[in-house]
Design an enzyme around this catalytic site. Structure first.
Site, PDB file in Angstrom:
ATOM      1  N   ARG A  37       6.429 -14.707   6.373  1.00 51.86           N
ATOM      2  CA  ARG A  37       6.168 -14.216   4.968  1.00 51.86           C
ATOM      3  C   ARG A  37       7.470 -13.983   4.196  1.00 51.86           C
ATOM      4  O   ARG A  37       7.022 -13.943   2.905  1.00 51.86           O
ATOM      5  CB  ARG A  37       5.619 -12.560   5.439  1.00 51.86           C
ATOM      6  CG  ARG A  37       4.112 -12.837   6.198  1.00 51.86           C
ATOM      7  CD  ARG A  37       3.510 -11.759   6.551  1.00 51.86           C
ATOM      8  NE  ARG A  37       3.019 -10.718   5.249  1.00 51.86           N
ATOM      9  CZ  ARG A  37       2.051 -11.002   4.352  1.00 51.86           C
ATOM     10  NH1 ARG A  37       1.147 -11.950   4.774  1.00 51.86           N
ATOM     11  NH2 ARG A  37       1.560 -10.504   3.489  1.00 51.86           N
ATOM     12  N   ASP A  55       8.914  -5.200  11.267  1.00 56.17           N
ATOM     13  CA  ASP A  55       7.576  -5.055  11.298  1.00 56.17           C
ATOM     14  C   ASP A  55       7.400  -3.410  11.491  1.00 56.17           C
ATOM     15  O   ASP A  55       7.774  -2.757  12.282  1.00 56.17           O
ATOM     16  CB  ASP A  55       6.844  -5.501  12.714  1.00 56.17           C
ATOM     17  CG  ASP A  55       5.518  -5.467  12.710  1.00 56.17           C
ATOM     18  OD1 ASP A  55       4.885  -4.468  12.239  1.00 56.17           O
ATOM     19  OD2 ASP A  55       4.840  -5.981  13.529  1.00 56.17           O
ATOM     20  N   ASN A  81       5.898   1.007  -0.478  1.00 51.28           N
ATOM     21  CA  ASN A  81       4.810   0.434  -0.828  1.00 51.28           C
ATOM     22  C   ASN A  81       3.934  -0.079  -0.003  1.00 51.28           C
ATOM     23  O   ASN A  81       2.614  -0.119   0.066  1.00 51.28           O
ATOM     24  CB  ASN A  81       4.995  -0.772  -1.929  1.00 51.28           C
ATOM     25  CG  ASN A  81       3.945  -1.776  -2.313  1.00 51.28           C
ATOM     26  OD1 ASN A  81       3.043  -1.240  -3.144  1.00 51.28           O
ATOM     27  ND2 ASN A  81       3.787  -3.073  -1.735  1.00 51.28           N
ATOM     28  N   TYR A 156      -7.640   7.069   5.933  1.00 46.38           N
ATOM     29  CA  TYR A 156      -6.889   6.335   4.932  1.00 46.38           C
ATOM     30  C   TYR A 156      -6.860   7.499   3.832  1.00 46.38           C
ATOM     31  O   TYR A 156      -5.516   7.810   3.258  1.00 46.38           O
ATOM     32  CB  TYR A 156      -7.461   5.290   4.237  1.00 46.38           C
ATOM     33  CG  TYR A 156      -6.683   4.636   2.829  1.00 46.38           C
ATOM     34  CD1 TYR A 156      -5.771   3.639   3.487  1.00 46.38           C
ATOM     35  CD2 TYR A 156      -7.142   4.855   1.808  1.00 46.38           C
ATOM     36  CE1 TYR A 156      -4.836   3.150   2.631  1.00 46.38           C
ATOM     37  CE2 TYR A 156      -6.327   4.419   0.792  1.00 46.38           C
ATOM     38  CZ  TYR A 156      -5.306   3.622   1.099  1.00 46.38           C
ATOM     39  OH  TYR A 156      -4.589   3.038   0.035  1.00 46.38           O
ATOM     40  N   LYS A 160      -3.323   9.339   2.785  1.00 46.31           N
ATOM     41  CA  LYS A 160      -2.665   9.538   1.357  1.00 46.31           C
ATOM     42  C   LYS A 160      -2.240  10.893   0.922  1.00 46.31           C
ATOM     43  O   LYS A 160      -1.489  11.040   0.305  1.00 46.31           O
ATOM     44  CB  LYS A 160      -3.499   8.618   0.278  1.00 46.31           C
ATOM     45  CG  LYS A 160      -3.483   7.187   0.646  1.00 46.31           C
ATOM     46  CD  LYS A 160      -2.052   6.537   0.828  1.00 46.31           C
ATOM     47  CE  LYS A 160      -1.977   5.162   0.920  1.00 46.31           C
ATOM     48  NZ  LYS A 160      -0.736   4.553   0.747  1.00 46.31           N
ATOM     49  N   THR A 190      -6.384  -6.678  -4.893  1.00 48.32           N
ATOM     50  CA  THR A 190      -5.646  -7.301  -4.100  1.00 48.32           C
ATOM     51  C   THR A 190      -6.032  -7.370  -2.586  1.00 48.32           C
ATOM     52  O   THR A 190      -7.226  -7.264  -2.313  1.00 48.32           O
ATOM     53  CB  THR A 190      -4.235  -6.249  -3.676  1.00 48.32           C
ATOM     54  OG1 THR A 190      -4.820  -4.974  -3.458  1.00 48.32           O
ATOM     55  CG2 THR A 190      -3.532  -5.853  -5.242  1.00 48.32           C
TER      56      THR A 190
END
Length: 261
Positions: A37, A55, A81, A156, A160, A190
């Site tokens: 990547r 990782d 990010n 999730y 956040k 995305t």
């Protein structure tokens, strides 16, 4: 020009922001979880200063990134990010908690504790933090609920909210030294956002660039930004100092690390 590190910058917002910041003359370091990547990201962003490979779904990987970043030297800007959206619990054997929780909250905490303080620190949150449950802070590692009750979407949202709570706590500790902000970049198509997302990638990247360049009022303590660099409003619970300190205490106990004074 600024020295900038963007975690999770092999695609999406992270890569696009890196490309724009490189074009503006900044010294940008990418981050990838594998060599493959990293090679693809460097090809897509040829002006990058380098790529750190680690990782972030494992404690050892997060420590490696912190060590590698500190060897380069202090960064002017660090943008957290990297993140995990939906999926099975995928419990980590070395930390005894869900990978989503580790990547979204614990890894940024470890990096913040272990890396040299930057001038500007940006945590990528989401408007979905407003659907997070403040009460779930007490079970943020899913110890009580366990795998049988796992709900990836709710988790999730909770992560956040917990990230905002963490960022707000750090902002108060480092007031006058480091500008700390959280960002909702928008819901865009995305890999994380999916094909049905309605917002524009460019509007979210605009916020990344503005914050990386310090093009905002840095005297603000724990501002929350939305697409196009607009100031937004957090869930009121995110500003609860007792809840902020509870998140910090739980992360400190889990990792054995303290936020530097």
């Amino acid at each position: 020009m600024s020295r900038i590190l963007i975690t999770g910058s092999t695609d999406g917002f992270g890569l696009c922001a890196a490309q724009q910041l490189v074009a503006k003359g900044h010294k940008v370091y990418l981050h990838a979880r594998s060599a493959e990547r990293a090679a693809a990201a460097e090809q897509a962003c040829p002006g990058a200063a380098g790529t750190l490979i680690a990782d972030l779904s494992h404690f050892a990987g997060v420590n490696k990134l912190a060590n590698d970043a500190n060897e380069i030297g202090p960064f002017d800007v660090v943008i957290h990010n990297a993140g995990v959206f939906l999926g099975p619990q995928r419990k980590l054997s070395d930390m005894d908690l869900p990978m989503q929780v580790f990547v979204n909250v614990v890894a940024p905490y470890i990096l913040t504790c272990r890396m040299h303080k930057p001038k500007r620190l940006v945590y990528i949150s989401s408007t979905l933090h407003k659907q997070g449950e403040p009460a779930n802070v007490e079970d943020m590692f899913w110890t009580r609920r366990g795998e049988d009750e796992w709900n990836d979407f709710q988790s999730y949202c909770d992560t956040k909210l917990q990230l905002n709570l963490l960022a707000n706590a750090i902002a108060k500790r480092w007031k006058g030294e480091t500008s700390v902000a959280t960002v909702h970049p928008g819901w865009v198509a995305t890999k994380l956002g999916g094909k049905e997302a309605p917002d524009r990638l460019e509007d979210g990247v605009e916020t990344y660039v503005k914050l990386a360049e310090g093009d905002y009022d840095q005297s603000l303590v724990a501002p929350y930004f939305e697409p196009k660099g607009k100031l937004g409003e957090q869930l009121p619970a995110a500003e609860d100092e007792k809840l902020q300190e509870r998140v910090v205490a739980m992360l400190e106990a889990k990792t054995g690390l303290k936020i530097p004074a």
